[in-house]
Design a protein around this motif. Structure first.
Motif, short mmCIF file in Angstrom:
data_model
loop_
_atom_site.label_atom_id
_atom_site.label_comp_id
_atom_site.label_asym_id
_atom_site.label_seq_id
_atom_site.Cartn_x
_atom_site.Cartn_y
_atom_site.Cartn_z
N LYS A 107 0.87 -1.10 0.28
CA LYS A 107 0.34 0.19 -0.46
C LYS A 107 1.15 1.38 -0.10
O LYS A 107 1.64 1.53 0.93
N ALA A 108 0.91 2.15 -1.02
CA ALA A 108 1.79 2.79 -1.44
C ALA A 108 1.28 4.19 -2.08
O ALA A 108 0.39 4.04 -2.66
N SER A 148 -3.43 -2.85 -2.25
CA SER A 148 -4.87 -1.75 -1.63
C SER A 148 -4.50 -0.73 -1.97
O SER A 148 -2.90 0.03 -2.00
N SER A 149 -5.84 0.37 -1.97
CA SER A 149 -5.37 2.09 -2.25
C SER A 149 -5.72 2.56 -1.08
O SER A 149 -5.40 2.27 -0.50
N ARG A 150 -5.18 3.82 -1.49
CA ARG A 150 -5.02 4.73 -0.12
C ARG A 150 -6.66 4.95 0.03
O ARG A 150 -7.43 5.21 -0.23
N THR A 151 -6.69 4.72 1.41
CA THR A 151 -7.55 4.96 2.30
C THR A 151 -8.12 6.68 2.00
O THR A 151 -7.53 7.57 1.61
N ILE A 190 -0.74 -10.24 -8.39
CA ILE A 190 -1.37 -9.51 -7.96
C ILE A 190 -2.27 -9.48 -7.42
O ILE A 190 -3.49 -9.74 -8.54
N GLY A 191 -2.97 -8.94 -6.86
CA GLY A 191 -4.68 -9.17 -6.49
C GLY A 191 -5.00 -8.20 -5.29
O GLY A 191 -4.21 -7.80 -4.37
N TRP A 192 -6.45 -7.94 -5.11
CA TRP A 192 -6.53 -6.74 -4.06
C TRP A 192 -6.31 -7.01 -2.97
O TRP A 192 -6.58 -8.06 -2.68
N GLY A 193 -5.92 -6.40 -1.84
CA GLY A 193 -5.41 -6.28 -0.29
C GLY A 193 -6.63 -6.91 0.56
O GLY A 193 -7.73 -7.20 0.08
N PRO A 194 -6.24 -6.23 1.50
CA PRO A 194 -7.52 -6.33 2.72
C PRO A 194 -8.49 -5.98 2.36
O PRO A 194 -9.12 -4.97 1.74
#
Length: 194
Positions: A107-108, A148-151, A190-194
């Protein structure tokens, strides 16, 4: 995922499950490593606390927080950046080797991003692609990268990664995964995170 859906295609899911089946303890451990910025370390440390208290977590799973505050995607994307030597020290302090890292949560974001869409998301995607390549080279047994994308940053009081760049980071992540699905990026699944 491509097409704006929340599930990978059956074919890509099968590839991910096949990659996951190749995860086996090395030296008695499977290392899940976080990579990214301050938000990543905050969230991963919370996960570590929960995992420590959860009897369902296999004893062979070792969580290592490799995310470091102050390191944005542009800086991490450089193979010679000090981030990577600091990460090596963290792994050593945890008593694990790069060979044991088989899964990563990435996540960056780009600090101070102020370009309009889609330039902001395209720039982040470029950085994420570089980071994925570095991870594949540094960790020979890496099988899975969850990203993951940024919150939401609508209440941010600094200009580190404000809206709409935080929202737009979701496109960068989707495009990164699409690059992997379509074979424009090789290496771990590579896949979507949590």
């Amino acid at each position: 995922y491509p097409g704006g859906v929340n599930q990978p295609s059956r074919r890509y899911l099968r590839q991910g499950l096949a990659a996951a089946k190749r995860v086996r303890p090395i030296n008695g451990r499977v290392v899940l490593l976080s990579i990214g910025m301050s938000h990543t370390t905050q969230e991963f440390r919370a996960l570590m606390r929960l995992a420590t208290a959860d009897p369902e977590i296999a004893q062979t799973v070792k969580l290592v927080d490799g995310a470091i505050g102050g390191w944005d995607a542009r800086r991490i994307a450089r193979p010679g950046a000090g981030y990577w030597s600091a990460l090596d020290r963290r792994l050593g302090a945890e008593g694990v080797t790069s060979r044991e890292v088989q899964a990563v949560w990435l996540k960056a974001a780009i600090s101070g991003e102020d370009r309009p869409f889609p330039q902001d998301a395209k720039a982040l995607r470029t950085n994420l692609r570089s980071i994925a390549r570095i991870l594949a080279r540094r960790f020979p047994n890496l099988r899975l990268i969850y990203t993951s994308s940024r919150t939401y940053a609508g209440y941010a009081v600094t200009s580190l990664n404000p809206e709409p760049a935080a929202y737009d980071s979701g496109y960068a992540v989707r495009w990164l995964i699409q690059d992997r699905i379509e074979g424009r990026l090789r290496g771990p699944w590579i896949g979507w995170g949590p």
